[in-house]
Design an enzyme around this catalytic site. Sequence first.
Site, PDB file in Angstrom:
ATOM      1  N   LYS A 102      -8.105 -11.442   7.427  1.00  0.00           N
ATOM      2  CA  LYS A 102      -8.003 -10.663   8.673  1.00  0.00           C
ATOM      3  C   LYS A 102      -9.132  -9.642   8.784  1.00  0.00           C
ATOM      4  O   LYS A 102      -9.615  -9.373   9.879  1.00  0.00           O
ATOM      5  CB  LYS A 102      -6.628 -10.000   8.796  1.00  0.00           C
ATOM      6  CG  LYS A 102      -6.419  -8.775   7.936  1.00  0.00           C
ATOM      7  CD  LYS A 102      -5.087  -8.112   8.221  1.00  0.00           C
ATOM      8  CE  LYS A 102      -4.819  -6.931   7.314  1.00  0.00           C
ATOM      9  NZ  LYS A 102      -5.782  -5.830   7.370  1.00  0.00           N
ATOM     10  N   THR A 141      -1.609  -3.965   9.784  1.00  0.00           N
ATOM     11  CA  THR A 141      -2.583  -4.147  10.877  1.00  0.00           C
ATOM     12  C   THR A 141      -2.989  -5.626  10.866  1.00  0.00           C
ATOM     13  O   THR A 141      -4.088  -5.971  10.449  1.00  0.00           O
ATOM     14  CB  THR A 141      -3.827  -3.257  10.691  1.00  0.00           C
ATOM     15  OG1 THR A 141      -4.289  -3.360   9.339  1.00  0.00           O
ATOM     16  CG2 THR A 141      -3.543  -1.813  11.011  1.00  0.00           C
ATOM     17  N   PHE A 172      -8.311   0.850  -1.067  1.00  0.00           N
ATOM     18  CA  PHE A 172      -9.099  -0.230  -1.669  1.00  0.00           C
ATOM     19  C   PHE A 172      -8.359  -0.939  -2.800  1.00  0.00           C
ATOM     20  O   PHE A 172      -8.975  -1.702  -3.546  1.00  0.00           O
ATOM     21  CB  PHE A 172     -10.423   0.332  -2.221  1.00  0.00           C
ATOM     22  CG  PHE A 172     -11.287   0.963  -1.163  1.00  0.00           C
ATOM     23  CD1 PHE A 172     -12.074   0.185  -0.323  1.00  0.00           C
ATOM     24  CD2 PHE A 172     -11.302   2.337  -0.987  1.00  0.00           C
ATOM     25  CE1 PHE A 172     -12.866   0.760   0.662  1.00  0.00           C
ATOM     26  CE2 PHE A 172     -12.088   2.925   0.007  1.00  0.00           C
ATOM     27  CZ  PHE A 172     -12.871   2.134   0.828  1.00  0.00           C
ATOM     28  N   LEU A 173      -7.048  -0.694  -2.947  1.00  0.00           N
ATOM     29  CA  LEU A 173      -6.357  -1.270  -4.110  1.00  0.00           C
ATOM     30  C   LEU A 173      -6.393  -2.791  -4.092  1.00  0.00           C
ATOM     31  O   LEU A 173      -6.452  -3.419  -3.034  1.00  0.00           O
ATOM     32  CB  LEU A 173      -4.911  -0.776  -4.183  1.00  0.00           C
ATOM     33  CG  LEU A 173      -3.893  -1.247  -3.139  1.00  0.00           C
ATOM     34  CD1 LEU A 173      -3.363  -2.641  -3.387  1.00  0.00           C
ATOM     35  CD2 LEU A 173      -2.743  -0.276  -3.092  1.00  0.00           C
ATOM     36  N   VAL A 233       0.832  -1.216   0.000  1.00  0.00           N
ATOM     37  CA  VAL A 233       0.000   0.000   0.000  1.00  0.00           C
ATOM     38  C   VAL A 233       0.862   1.260   0.000  1.00  0.00           C
ATOM     39  O   VAL A 233       0.623   2.194  -0.771  1.00  0.00           O
ATOM     40  CB  VAL A 233      -0.954  -0.016   1.218  1.00  0.00           C
ATOM     41  CG1 VAL A 233      -1.601   1.342   1.422  1.00  0.00           C
ATOM     42  CG2 VAL A 233      -2.014  -1.079   1.021  1.00  0.00           C
ATOM     43  N   CYS A 237      -5.674  -9.413   3.084  1.00  0.00           N
ATOM     44  CA  CYS A 237      -6.763  -8.573   3.601  1.00  0.00           C
ATOM     45  C   CYS A 237      -8.028  -9.342   4.000  1.00  0.00           C
ATOM     46  O   CYS A 237      -8.474  -9.215   5.151  1.00  0.00           O
ATOM     47  CB  CYS A 237      -7.118  -7.497   2.581  1.00  0.00           C
ATOM     48  SG  CYS A 237      -5.802  -6.278   2.386  1.00  0.00           S
TER      49      CYS A 237
HETATM   50  P1  NAD Z   1       3.088  -4.598   4.025  1.00  0.00           P
HETATM   51  O1  NAD Z   1       3.446  -5.581   5.065  1.00  0.00           O
HETATM   52  O2  NAD Z   1       3.324  -4.921   2.578  1.00  0.00           O
HETATM   53  O3  NAD Z   1       3.839  -3.201   4.296  1.00  0.00           O
HETATM   54  C1  NAD Z   1       3.912  -2.591   5.543  1.00  0.00           C
HETATM   55  C2  NAD Z   1       5.248  -1.861   5.634  1.00  0.00           C
HETATM   56  O4  NAD Z   1       5.279  -1.111   6.838  1.00  0.00           O
HETATM   57  C3  NAD Z   1       6.456  -2.790   5.670  1.00  0.00           C
HETATM   58  O5  NAD Z   1       7.372  -2.413   4.653  1.00  0.00           O
HETATM   59  C4  NAD Z   1       7.054  -2.557   7.074  1.00  0.00           C
HETATM   60  O6  NAD Z   1       8.455  -2.665   7.102  1.00  0.00           O
HETATM   61  C5  NAD Z   1       6.591  -1.149   7.352  1.00  0.00           C
HETATM   62  N1  NAD Z   1       6.537  -0.755   8.768  1.00  0.00           N
HETATM   63  C6  NAD Z   1       6.087  -1.452   9.824  1.00  0.00           C
HETATM   64  N2  NAD Z   1       6.166  -0.695  10.940  1.00  0.00           N
HETATM   65  C7  NAD Z   1       6.662   0.507  10.556  1.00  0.00           C
HETATM   66  C8  NAD Z   1       6.978   1.708  11.254  1.00  0.00           C
HETATM   67  N3  NAD Z   1       6.774   1.829  12.558  1.00  0.00           N
HETATM   68  N4  NAD Z   1       7.498   2.730  10.544  1.00  0.00           N
HETATM   69  C9  NAD Z   1       7.716   2.609   9.211  1.00  0.00           C
HETATM   70  N5  NAD Z   1       7.435   1.497   8.503  1.00  0.00           N
HETATM   71  C10 NAD Z   1       6.917   0.471   9.175  1.00  0.00           C
HETATM   72  O7  NAD Z   1       1.559  -4.252   4.255  1.00  0.00           O
HETATM   73  P2  NAD Z   1       0.480  -3.781   3.168  1.00  0.00           P
HETATM   74  O8  NAD Z   1      -0.021  -4.959   2.416  1.00  0.00           O
HETATM   75  O9  NAD Z   1       1.032  -2.624   2.430  1.00  0.00           O
HETATM   76  O10 NAD Z   1      -0.711  -3.314   4.131  1.00  0.00           O
HETATM   77  C11 NAD Z   1      -0.605  -2.134   4.891  1.00  0.00           C
HETATM   78  C12 NAD Z   1      -1.997  -1.778   5.413  1.00  0.00           C
HETATM   79  O11 NAD Z   1      -2.863  -1.519   4.306  1.00  0.00           O
HETATM   80  C13 NAD Z   1      -2.685  -2.871   6.216  1.00  0.00           C
HETATM   81  O12 NAD Z   1      -3.475  -2.275   7.195  1.00  0.00           O
HETATM   82  C14 NAD Z   1      -3.576  -3.546   5.188  1.00  0.00           C
HETATM   83  O13 NAD Z   1      -4.696  -4.171   5.772  1.00  0.00           O
HETATM   84  C15 NAD Z   1      -4.012  -2.371   4.339  1.00  0.00           C
HETATM   85  N6  NAD Z   1      -4.379  -2.706   2.971  1.00  0.00           N
HETATM   86  C16 NAD Z   1      -3.655  -3.592   2.248  1.00  0.00           C
HETATM   87  C17 NAD Z   1      -4.007  -3.881   0.932  1.00  0.00           C
HETATM   88  C18 NAD Z   1      -3.239  -4.871   0.122  1.00  0.00           C
HETATM   89  O14 NAD Z   1      -3.765  -5.317  -0.927  1.00  0.00           O
HETATM   90  N7  NAD Z   1      -2.034  -5.247   0.512  1.00  0.00           N
HETATM   91  C19 NAD Z   1      -5.126  -3.246   0.364  1.00  0.00           C
HETATM   92  C20 NAD Z   1      -5.842  -2.333   1.125  1.00  0.00           C
HETATM   93  C21 NAD Z   1      -5.461  -2.065   2.430  1.00  0.00           C
END
Ligand code: NAD
Length: 427
Positions: free
Chosen positions: A259, A87, A148-149, A12, A256
């Site tokens: 969870k 999360t 929402f990606l 994201v 997603c």
């Molecule tokens: P991800 O695990 O790919 O990325 C999270 C990043 O945050 C990691 O690179 C990690 O090193 C970094 N991080 C953790 N703690 C940190 C801190 N204190 N400071 C700086 N960086 C930190 O996760 P994601 O898939 O990108 O998901 C992130 C959020 O977006 C989640 O809440 C998820 O539910 C939501 N989301 C994800 C998607 C999806 O398709 N992946 C879509 C919509 C929403």
Amino acid sequence: MSKIAVIGTGYVGLTTSIGLASLGHEVIGYDIDSAKVEMLKAGKLPIHEPGLDVILAAVLKSKNLQATSDLALAVSNADFIFTCVPTPQDEDGSADLSYVIAASKAMKDLLKPGAVVVTKSTVPVGSAQRVEAAIGRSDINVASNPEFLREGAAVQDFEHPDRIVVGARSTEVAQSVMDLYSKIDCPKVLTSQPAAELIKYASNSFLAIKLSFVNDVAALCDAAGADPGEVMNGMGLDTRIGNRFLEPGPGWGGSCFPKDTRALASIADSFGLQIPLINAAIASNEMAHKRVADRVMNALGGSLVGKTIAVLGLTFKADTDDTRESPAIAVIERLIGRGGKVVAFDPMINQYELSGLSVVTSPVVAATGAHALVVLTEWAEFKAIDAKQIIDAMSGTVVVDTRNVLNQKIWQDAGATFPNTSATKAV
Ligand code: NAD
């Protein structure tokens, strides 16, 4: 144009930082994982996401995007700080907010007065107040801008979203965040904070319920001798139902849906409310994984002991390298749990730690000596696989295509046997 910091450069955060930079904003991406930051600086993407590399190159060249491991450098000049940290699911099914709170506390003394902290991570109702409390400054505003990606289509979803939702205590703050997207033409929804937080969970949970229902109906089609494709087509023509998200598969998964569905159930619980549908969808999804394992086992004579199963696809969907909560892995665990040995090929994955699973470098290597072949991810390139070469390499002929990617006629002509399948027929 605004100065923006993005905290967390995962799926994201990367899309957000690269996307906002492509709209002309000055963006700095920050991550605690310095390896990711170094890759970004070097113009390399730490993830596989089609088309994102081209935009990354452009925004690095225009200097609209920088990456840093220095939190102060990232946030101290920023007007908006987007939090894109994980999360994950907590032990009780609720969303674990500790990353969001840790990030908020880490930046609180570094923020410039008037800055807006925007939560993009998926967070439960009430999280905005927890972020406000963690920051503890009256000169800082907090907004919720759920993401929402879809992985594999993240660029398309950033540039042409179905909608953008922003919630904040005041309309002015919500509008200031929305204005960052002024170049994007789509419905724009300003809401309260709890509404923004709930829209995300309700949307994902609705989609999961839809998929569970489709998989249940597909199983019923198999039992009743109906073609699931014909049934889905007939259903989807009803405009109230729509024809999207009507494809049966091995169950839903990814980082997603699992969870977020559990978190929605937990949110309802915290309000003392029963919403049984979501729990039924979760249970139905486990059945979907089990049904695939049953189909393979039954086709191989009722036991998987001593059997080798070739698997095509490990990621939770095509066009991503993400295996988090992949239904492919859930099915493979069941195949192994019943005594089978699994040899898998995936275009993006060359290793996966699971006893009983080996990952190989081509479909034909996976198929060599296998008693059955199971397609678990809908990679388009699987359509072009040479059916005869695969069937000749196998020691059995059973093919289970849970994603409807193979042309059954071509495969049958090559000698494949398709047991009853919950996938629509290839056309
Ligand atoms: P991800 O695990 O790919 O990325 C999270 C990043 O945050 C990691 O690179 C990690 O090193 C970094 N991080 C953790 N703690 C940190 C801190 N204190 N400071 C700086 N960086 C930190 O996760 P994601 O898939 O990108 O998901 C992130 C959020 O977006 C989640 O809440 C998820 O539910 C939501 N989301 C994800 C998607 C999806 O398709 N992946 C879509 C919509 C929403």
